[in-house]
Design a protein around this motif. Structure first.
Motif, PDB file in Angstrom:
ATOM      1  N   ALA A 249       0.827  -1.210   0.000  1.00 13.90           N
ATOM      2  CA  ALA A 249       0.000   0.000   0.000  1.00 13.90           C
ATOM      3  C   ALA A 249       0.860   1.258   0.000  1.00 13.90           C
ATOM      4  CB  ALA A 249      -0.934  -0.004   1.210  1.00 13.90           C
ATOM      5  N   VAL A 250       1.941   1.272   0.770  1.00 11.73           N
ATOM      6  CA  VAL A 250       2.760   2.485   0.822  1.00 11.73           C
ATOM      7  C   VAL A 250       3.527   2.667  -0.483  1.00 11.73           C
ATOM      8  CG1 VAL A 250       4.798   1.442   1.943  1.00 11.73           C
ATOM      9  CG2 VAL A 250       4.331   3.860   2.244  1.00 11.73           C
ATOM     10  N   VAL A 251       3.991   1.581  -1.098  1.00 11.49           N
ATOM     11  CA  VAL A 251       4.687   1.715  -2.378  1.00 11.49           C
ATOM     12  C   VAL A 251       3.713   2.214  -3.450  1.00 11.49           C
ATOM     13  CG1 VAL A 251       5.904   0.480  -4.209  1.00 11.49           C
ATOM     14  CG2 VAL A 251       6.423  -0.015  -1.816  1.00 11.49           C
ATOM     15  N   THR A 252       2.503   1.681  -3.443  1.00 12.57           N
ATOM     16  CA  THR A 252       1.487   2.145  -4.400  1.00 12.57           C
ATOM     17  C   THR A 252       1.175   3.616  -4.198  1.00 12.57           C
ATOM     18  OG1 THR A 252       0.512  -0.076  -4.495  1.00 12.57           O
ATOM     19  CG2 THR A 252      -0.859   1.762  -5.232  1.00 12.57           C
ATOM     20  N   ALA A 253       1.062   4.039  -2.924  1.00 11.30           N
ATOM     21  CA  ALA A 253       0.794   5.449  -2.622  1.00 11.30           C
ATOM     22  C   ALA A 253       1.958   6.337  -3.059  1.00 11.30           C
ATOM     23  CB  ALA A 253       0.533   5.616  -1.132  1.00 11.30           C
ATOM     24  N   LEU A 254       3.178   5.868  -2.890  1.00 11.41           N
ATOM     25  CA  LEU A 254       4.342   6.633  -3.333  1.00 11.41           C
ATOM     26  C   LEU A 254       4.326   6.820  -4.854  1.00 11.41           C
ATOM     27  CD1 LEU A 254       7.052   4.970  -1.067  1.00 11.41           C
ATOM     28  CD2 LEU A 254       6.566   7.427  -1.152  1.00 11.41           C
ATOM     29  N   ALA A 255       3.929   5.784  -5.566  1.00 13.16           N
ATOM     30  CA  ALA A 255       3.887   5.864  -7.031  1.00 13.16           C
ATOM     31  C   ALA A 255       2.841   6.869  -7.513  1.00 13.16           C
ATOM     32  CB  ALA A 255       3.614   4.483  -7.623  1.00 13.16           C
ATOM     33  N   VAL A 261      10.462   8.769  -7.395  1.00 20.43           N
ATOM     34  CA  VAL A 261      10.564   8.049  -6.129  1.00 20.43           C
ATOM     35  C   VAL A 261      11.596   6.928  -6.239  1.00 20.43           C
ATOM     36  CG1 VAL A 261       9.315   6.738  -4.369  1.00 20.43           C
ATOM     37  CG2 VAL A 261       8.138   8.554  -5.651  1.00 20.43           C
ATOM     38  N   LEU A 262      12.488   6.870  -5.258  1.00 20.91           N
ATOM     39  CA  LEU A 262      13.470   5.797  -5.182  1.00 20.91           C
ATOM     40  C   LEU A 262      13.285   5.070  -3.859  1.00 20.91           C
ATOM     41  CD1 LEU A 262      15.870   4.446  -6.609  1.00 20.91           C
ATOM     42  CD2 LEU A 262      17.376   6.112  -5.489  1.00 20.91           C
ATOM     43  N   VAL A 263      13.170   3.739  -3.920  1.00 19.18           N
ATOM     44  CA  VAL A 263      12.868   2.921  -2.747  1.00 19.18           C
ATOM     45  C   VAL A 263      14.017   1.947  -2.499  1.00 19.18           C
ATOM     46  CG1 VAL A 263      11.273   1.264  -1.706  1.00 19.18           C
ATOM     47  CG2 VAL A 263      10.393   3.081  -3.209  1.00 19.18           C
ATOM     48  N   PHE A 264      14.487   1.903  -1.263  1.00 18.45           N
ATOM     49  CA  PHE A 264      15.425   0.862  -0.850  1.00 18.45           C
ATOM     50  C   PHE A 264      14.685  -0.032   0.131  1.00 18.45           C
ATOM     51  CE2 PHE A 264      18.998  -0.532   2.046  1.00 18.45           C
ATOM     52  CZ  PHE A 264      19.474  -1.511   1.180  1.00 18.45           C
ATOM     53  N   ALA A 265      14.500  -1.287  -0.250  1.00 17.65           N
ATOM     54  CA  ALA A 265      13.765  -2.260   0.563  1.00 17.65           C
ATOM     55  C   ALA A 265      14.590  -3.537   0.625  1.00 17.65           C
ATOM     56  CB  ALA A 265      12.387  -2.525  -0.026  1.00 17.65           C
ATOM     57  N   PRO A 266      15.587  -3.598   1.518  1.00 20.50           N
ATOM     58  CA  PRO A 266      16.502  -4.748   1.545  1.00 20.50           C
ATOM     59  C   PRO A 266      15.772  -6.058   1.765  1.00 20.50           C
ATOM     60  CG  PRO A 266      16.759  -3.372   3.507  1.00 20.50           C
ATOM     61  CD  PRO A 266      15.896  -2.612   2.566  1.00 20.50           C
ATOM     62  N   GLY A 267      16.075  -7.045   0.918  1.00 20.38           N
ATOM     63  CA  GLY A 267      15.452  -8.356   1.038  1.00 20.38           C
ATOM     64  C   GLY A 267      14.200  -8.532   0.212  1.00 20.38           C
ATOM     65  N   LEU A 268      13.750  -7.492  -0.469  1.00 16.70           N
ATOM     66  CA  LEU A 268      12.541  -7.607  -1.288  1.00 16.70           C
ATOM     67  C   LEU A 268      12.810  -8.498  -2.495  1.00 16.70           C
ATOM     68  CD1 LEU A 268       9.601  -6.631  -1.766  1.00 16.70           C
ATOM     69  CD2 LEU A 268      10.576  -4.771  -3.144  1.00 16.70           C
ATOM     70  N   LEU A 281       8.703   5.347 -10.232  1.00 12.26           N
ATOM     71  CA  LEU A 281       9.163   4.701  -8.999  1.00 12.26           C
ATOM     72  C   LEU A 281      10.081   3.538  -9.325  1.00 12.26           C
ATOM     73  CD1 LEU A 281       7.219   3.936  -5.773  1.00 12.26           C
ATOM     74  CD2 LEU A 281       8.470   2.077  -6.884  1.00 12.26           C
ATOM     75  N   ALA A 282      11.268   3.553  -8.734  1.00  8.83           N
ATOM     76  CA  ALA A 282      12.249   2.501  -8.957  1.00  8.83           C
ATOM     77  C   ALA A 282      12.783   2.003  -7.613  1.00  8.83           C
ATOM     78  CB  ALA A 282      13.397   3.015  -9.815  1.00  8.83           C
ATOM     79  N   PHE A 283      13.300   0.778  -7.625  1.00  2.06           N
ATOM     80  CA  PHE A 283      13.904   0.189  -6.435  1.00  2.06           C
ATOM     81  C   PHE A 283      15.417   0.146  -6.621  1.00  2.06           C
ATOM     82  CE2 PHE A 283       9.613  -1.463  -6.342  1.00  2.06           C
ATOM     83  CZ  PHE A 283       9.297  -1.452  -4.981  1.00  2.06           C
ATOM     84  N   SER A 284      16.138   0.411  -5.544  1.00  2.04           N
ATOM     85  CA  SER A 284      17.573   0.191  -5.525  1.00  2.04           C
ATOM     86  C   SER A 284      17.836  -1.133  -4.827  1.00  2.04           C
ATOM     87  CB  SER A 284      18.295   1.315  -4.785  1.00  2.04           C
ATOM     88  OG  SER A 284      19.673   1.001  -4.641  1.00  2.04           O
ATOM     89  N   THR A 285      18.655  -1.968  -5.438  1.00  2.00           N
ATOM     90  CA  THR A 285      18.993  -3.248  -4.818  1.00  2.00           C
ATOM     91  C   THR A 285      20.225  -3.132  -3.927  1.00  2.00           C
ATOM     92  OG1 THR A 285      20.310  -3.863  -6.751  1.00  2.00           O
ATOM     93  CG2 THR A 285      17.997  -4.557  -6.717  1.00  2.00           C
ATOM     94  N   GLU A 286      20.850  -1.965  -3.917  1.00  2.00           N
ATOM     95  CA  GLU A 286      22.042  -1.746  -3.104  1.00  2.00           C
ATOM     96  C   GLU A 286      21.818  -0.582  -2.154  1.00  2.00           C
ATOM     97  OE1 GLU A 286      25.937  -2.234  -5.409  1.00  2.00           O
ATOM     98  OE2 GLU A 286      24.526  -1.558  -6.945  1.00  2.00           O
ATOM     99  N   PRO A 287      22.471  -0.596  -0.982  1.00  2.00           N
ATOM    100  CA  PRO A 287      22.407   0.572  -0.092  1.00  2.00           C
ATOM    101  C   PRO A 287      22.909   1.814  -0.812  1.00  2.00           C
ATOM    102  CG  PRO A 287      23.397  -1.303   1.036  1.00  2.00           C
ATOM    103  CD  PRO A 287      23.293  -1.686  -0.421  1.00  2.00           C
ATOM    104  N   LEU A 288      22.335   2.949  -0.463  1.00  2.00           N
ATOM    105  CA  LEU A 288      22.631   4.195  -1.154  1.00  2.00           C
ATOM    106  C   LEU A 288      23.512   5.112  -0.312  1.00  2.00           C
ATOM    107  CD1 LEU A 288      19.000   4.718  -2.407  1.00  2.00           C
ATOM    108  CD2 LEU A 288      20.948   4.175  -3.852  1.00  2.00           C
TER     109      LEU A 288
END
Length: 401
Positions: A249-255, A261-268, A281-288
């Protein structure tokens, strides 16, 4: 060269390692041998290996404790980590002492490490206690309540009973070790130096002696540079846990925001990234690299951990999604300061999106965040590091004398 143990015992994720890393690197640059003793080493090599920082697994209390009510203060939280059972507590203390005997440190630095603190009583080693305000409870008897905002939170007799029980259990273990007893639970945090890595305004227990505060320390320059998705000029960063109950829900709301929007969600899982990503909206697979991120965004979304300090130091408002008590306490402070809003998970996803949009679209939150930055301009990371390293060097010099 001094051997310096940096000890983390309670809490999750990697903010504690991130706080230790700049300290360890500076100590190493000065010719010392920093060794981290960590609760979670699953990402230690990734974070520390290239820096040549040594690390060990911390002795931990593992059995789940059942049947207790939700803790009302830190004393009751300690019952979940061995302080309820004197024999088991003694076992963990002996393990800590064995680790320290093998390492032979000249100085101990504790970040949210109460059992290690207890084990070190009477060893004659200089001790520095640090961490955010939650990890360093005020020296009061009994320890302060968590829910200061709740007029029904207090339970005086329960607080006193828990104080006495923990004190009795701890002193039983200390007696078996031949260590000096405590007179109150707050004695657990006796140390030659105490440095709270934060500012008074965000102290979850309320402001205390100003000399305790040094400002936040974070690994701001680790990680990769952010790569923002094409789209609107305004930028929003989100640091989210995939286990959060309203994650989708929060990712959808961010979009839905008019923002990049850039999202870091470790383990996703990758399939979930592909399912939730959008044009903006994009995800980073590495810490920023957070120093860059906070300079480039207009607001951040997180669970009210160390990211709050990172963003408010840069005058950026936050929307917070607390998942446990410490985060809820921090969220309350941010709300009082007007630097953001928080969403309790039980409110449901519809209210979540309303709160997110409100922080994004209301200039007052950014104005209050900038005012916070200006009021706390002296609490820079450089100042915090100077105080922290200075405290270490002074303790080592005193010990040498």
């Amino acid at each position: 060269m001094a051997t310096i143990a940096l000890i983390w015992e309670l809490g999750s994720d990697y903010g504690h390692i991130g706080r230790f890393l700049p300290i360890a690197l500076e100590l190493k640059a000065r010719g010392h041998r920093p060794v981290m003793i960590l609760r979670d080493i699953s990402r230690a090599d990734e974070m520390l290996g290239r820096h040549g920082i040594e690390y060990l697994q911390a002795p931990l209390w593992l059995p789940p404790v059942q049947g207790l009510p939700a803790p009302i203060n830190f004393t009751e939280s300690l019952f979940l980590f061995g302080f309820l059972q004197p024999a088991g507590l003694l076992s963990v203390l002996r393990a800590w002492r064995a680790v320290l005997a093998l390492l032979k440190p000249d100085l101990l630095i504790f970040d949210h490490a109460p059992t290690a603190l207890l084990a070190s009583r009477g060893l004659g080693l200089p001790r520095l206690v640090t961490g955010n305000s939650f990890a360093v409870p005020p020296r009061r008897t009994p320890l302060p309540l968590y829910e200061w905002w709740n007029p029904k939170a207090g339970a005086p007799q329960r607080e006193l009973d828990c104080e006495e029980r923990l004190l009795r259990n701890a002193n039983h273990a200390l007696s078996a070790l031949g260590a000096p007893p405590m007179t109150c639970v707050a004695d657990l945090y006796d140390a030659e130096v105490t440095h709270i890595t934060g500012a008074p305004e965000l102290d979850v227990y309320g402001p205390r002696d100003a000399a305790c505060y040094v400002g936040a320390i974070n690994a701001l320059d680790q990680g990769v540079e952010p790569r923002w998705p094409a789209g609107p000029a305004r930028r929003v960063f989100a640091y989210l846990k995939p286990r959060y109950m309203h994650f989708d829900a929060v990712v959808t709301a961010l979009a839905r925001l008019d923002a990049s929007v850039l999202v870091f969600a470790p383990g996703l899982a990758r399939q979930n990234m592909l399912r939730l990503q959008a044009a903006n909206l994009a995800f980073s697979t590495e810490p920023l690299r957070m120093r860059s991120v906070r300079e480039q965004v207009e607001m951040a979304v997180c669970h009210a951990g160390g990211m709050v300090d990172v963003m408010l130091q840069a005058g950026r408002p936050v929307f917070l999604l607390p998942m446990q008590m410490e985060q809820t306490m921090t969220s309350r402070r941010v709300d009082e300061l007007g630097c953001g809003l928080f969403h309790i998970a039980q409110q449901g996803p519809r209210e979540l999106e309303k709160g997110l949009k409100r922080v994004f679209s209301t200039p007052a939150y950014a104005e209050h965040a900038l005012a916070y930055q200006q009021r706390n301009a002296n609490f820079t990371q450089a100042f915090a590091m100077e105080r922290m390293i200075g405290g270490c060097e002074a303790l080592l010099a005193n010990a040498a004398r």
